[in-house]
Design an enzyme around this catalytic site. Structure first.
Site, mmCIF file in Angstrom:
data_model
loop_
_atom_site.group_PDB
_atom_site.id
_atom_site.type_symbol
_atom_site.label_atom_id
_atom_site.label_comp_id
_atom_site.label_asym_id
_atom_site.label_seq_id
_atom_site.Cartn_x
_atom_site.Cartn_y
_atom_site.Cartn_z
ATOM 1 N N LYS A 139 0.836 -1.214 0.000
ATOM 2 C CA LYS A 139 0.000 0.000 0.000
ATOM 3 C C LYS A 139 0.865 1.256 0.000
ATOM 4 O O LYS A 139 0.659 2.160 -0.809
ATOM 5 C CB LYS A 139 -0.916 -0.001 1.238
ATOM 6 C CG LYS A 139 -1.944 -1.100 1.267
ATOM 7 C CD LYS A 139 -2.908 -0.947 2.431
ATOM 8 C CE LYS A 139 -2.234 -1.006 3.784
ATOM 9 N NZ LYS A 139 -1.612 -2.296 4.089
ATOM 10 N N GLU A 192 1.159 5.473 11.437
ATOM 11 C CA GLU A 192 2.077 4.550 10.758
ATOM 12 C C GLU A 192 3.471 4.680 11.370
ATOM 13 O O GLU A 192 3.687 5.403 12.326
ATOM 14 C CB GLU A 192 2.088 4.848 9.261
ATOM 15 C CG GLU A 192 0.806 4.408 8.562
ATOM 16 C CD GLU A 192 0.583 2.908 8.603
ATOM 17 O OE1 GLU A 192 1.477 2.140 8.226
ATOM 18 O OE2 GLU A 192 -0.500 2.485 9.038
ATOM 19 N N ARG A 193 4.427 3.964 10.784
ATOM 20 C CA ARG A 193 5.774 3.896 11.375
ATOM 21 C C ARG A 193 6.544 5.195 11.133
ATOM 22 O O ARG A 193 6.454 5.791 10.065
ATOM 23 C CB ARG A 193 6.544 2.724 10.753
ATOM 24 C CG ARG A 193 5.871 1.390 10.959
ATOM 25 C CD ARG A 193 6.535 0.319 10.094
ATOM 26 N NE ARG A 193 5.784 -0.929 10.168
ATOM 27 C CZ ARG A 193 4.722 -1.221 9.416
ATOM 28 N NH1 ARG A 193 4.275 -0.318 8.552
ATOM 29 N NH2 ARG A 193 4.108 -2.374 9.511
#
Length: 535
Positions: free
Chosen positions: A173, A199-200
């Protein structure tokens, strides 16, 4: 003059009034803070600040009674205790907007986190805004080209629409999102805003570096609320990015590409906030207000008469279950749904988009045209037939199929490989140069495959190429190599003709040897048989 003298001393107290409203912390339970105000109760969405340096930020979400409010902390609450003073800022959470925010990276409070110079040429604007009214919305439907073959042909995106990238963990993605950023900014004079929700941190740092190296950072803004931050911060970072996008659309009259990674984390943050606030969860633990929270964010992404916000959102699907309420609610807001398949990723078919599960509301003859629509339908039909035949092939083998079915399998496998594409953002990992393919080239390639023009070509010749013309570049080296082998055999034959004629005259010794050569002369004359052999 007397009235002027009376007005001048009144202004300083008015400037000092907003920060005078102080409250006291009543209770702290994780990120949930109850605050008591004796004089004036702050309205919903007001920001409160506490701590020695006002570093703890609380957003009011509920008024419990005439003197108490309950808020969620947008920062860690370490050091906060009962009895500590709380200051009412007198306004909601605000985001910086203006030309000065381009090429910068922000957190949820509008602070720059890229270690560059201080912001200039900007203003503050509330993140809580209404969607544009229906009277201002545009009713035109235009195609938004991405340069990625499988998306432009089978799942065309809408300018000013919302597209979702659905998939589980590790199917590509974020890679697909970064590739779209690269393609959009390079070829369309718009602004791109990347919003990272939950997210990261590593992905944010890598994205910043890649965009800087690619030279597209001057037209880009990044906003991050990462997974190590409190749920309140992750819940509001999407509204901050949208406020910036609305400025470029409404004030600058520019087209904006808004990329959200990942919209599921926004729903998840809302679920955490709802649980902390003590609301009863609905099915599968989601918050009862999930539908209204998601629509409050999604409905602001719209196409107006001044510009368009085109949004591409990554949607994590828990356990690859597309019946999960988070995925179902998100589906209803999208004009295109791009489903990423783990099976295709395991086969090395990247981008791993499942063409049969993906869909777009733009794929109609009135919008994309008759030829494009007919081709897309034929491609889907061919791939669907191939998927039905896979079980028969697995059990009985390809030889047991009818000639027509065998031809369908060949076409479908060639289409699958032609719809793969090397990305610019993965060049360092794959060693393949990225390709940008126009819609015309992609349609021409699919049409030629469906007409069986490449039925004699190996499937590998169509894998990871750009336009269909690149197939010719791959296969020619094989044919000269095959023709080079008979050439050395045929060369000695013409050499044997001059040997008997030229050598015997100057030298008399080899005459004895030349006699057998003379006998062999008729053989060389009869050599047309070699030509027939070659033919």
């Amino acid at each position: 003059m007397s009235t002027l003298c009376q007005e001048i001393p009144r202004k300083p107290p008015e400037d000092q009034e907003p920060p005078v409203n102080f409250g006291v912390v009543v209770s702290v339970r994780g990120s949930v803070v109850d605050v008591r105000f004796e004089e004036h109760l702050p309205p919903i969405h007001s920001l409160l600040r506490a701590g020695d340096e006002k570093e703890i930020v609380i957003e009011v979400l509920a008024q419990r009674n005439a003197h108490e409010v309950r808020g969620i902390a947008l920062t860690p609450t370490q050091g906060l205790a009962r009895g500590m003073p709380v200051e009412d800022t007198g306004g909601p959470l605000k985001a910086p907007v203006g030309k000065g925010i381009l090429s910068r990276m922000f957190d949820v409070f509008g602070n720059t986190i890229d270690r560059e110079a201080a912001l200039t040429d900007f203003q503050w604007r509330s993140v809580h805004r209404d969607p544009p009214p229906l009277a201002r919305r545009s009713t035109k439907s235009e195609i938004f080209e991405t340069g990625i073959k499988v998306i432009d042909v089978l799942v065309p995106l809408e300018r000013g629409g919302k597209a979702g990238l659905f998939g589980g963990a590790g199917v590509g993605k974020t890679v697909l999102l970064t590739e779209m950023i690269h393609n959009m900014i390079g070829h369309q004079q718009g602004v791109s805003i990347f919003c990272g929700i939950g997210e990261r941190c590593r992905e944010g740092e890598e994205l910043y570096r890649e965009m800087k190296d690619a030279g597209v950072l001057p037209n880009m803004v990044m906003v991050f609320g990462q997974m190590n931050e409190p749920p309140g911060s992750r819940f509001r970072v999407g509204h901050v990015a949208l406020t910036m996008a609305e400025y470029f659309r409404d004030d600058e009259h520019r087209d904006v590409l808004l990329l959200i990674d990942n919209i599921f984390r926004f729903i998840q943050a809302g679920m955490e906030v709802s649980g902390l606030m003590g609301q009863m969860p609905s099915r599968l633990g989601y918050q009862p207000t999930m539908g209204t929270e998601l629509s409050g964010l999604e409905e602001r992404i719209a196409n107006t008469d001044t510009g368009a916000i085109t949004s591409i959102q990554a949607v994590y699907v828990p356990a690859d279950d597309f019946t999960d309420p988070a995925a179902v609610h998100t589906f209803s807001h999208l004009s295109a749904s791009i489903v990423l398949s783990r099976k295709r990723a395991s086969e090395g078919l990247f981008p791993a988009i499942d063409p049969l599960q993906s869909s777009s509301k733009m794929a109609t003859p009135g919008i994309v045209g008759e030829r494009h629509y007919a081709l897309a339908q034929e491609i889907r039909r061919t791939l669907a037939q191939y998927s039905e035949l896979k079980d028969i092939i697995a059990m009985l083998g390809l030889e047991q199929l009818s000639p027509e079915d065998r031809q369908v399998v060949v076409r479908a496998r060639q289409l699958e490989r032609f719809l793969t594409q090397p990305f610019f953002t993965t060049e360092q990992f794959t060693g393949l140069a990225g390709k940008l393919v126009s819609l015309k080239d992609a349609l021409d390639g699919c049409e030629r495959i469906l007409r069986d023009e490449f039925k004699d070509e190996p499937e590998s010749a169509l894998y990871m190429i750009g336009p269909i013309g690149e197939v010719k570049k791959k296969t020619p080296p094989e044919k000269p190599a095959a023709e080079a082998k008979p050439d050395p055999k045929s060369k000695p034959d013409p050499k044997s003709k001059p040997d008997p004629k030229s050598k015997p005259d100057p030298k008399s010794k080899p005459d004895a040897k030349s006699k057998p050569d003379a006998k062999s002369e008729p053989d060389t004359k009869v050599k047309p048989t070699a030509d027939t052999h070659e033919s």
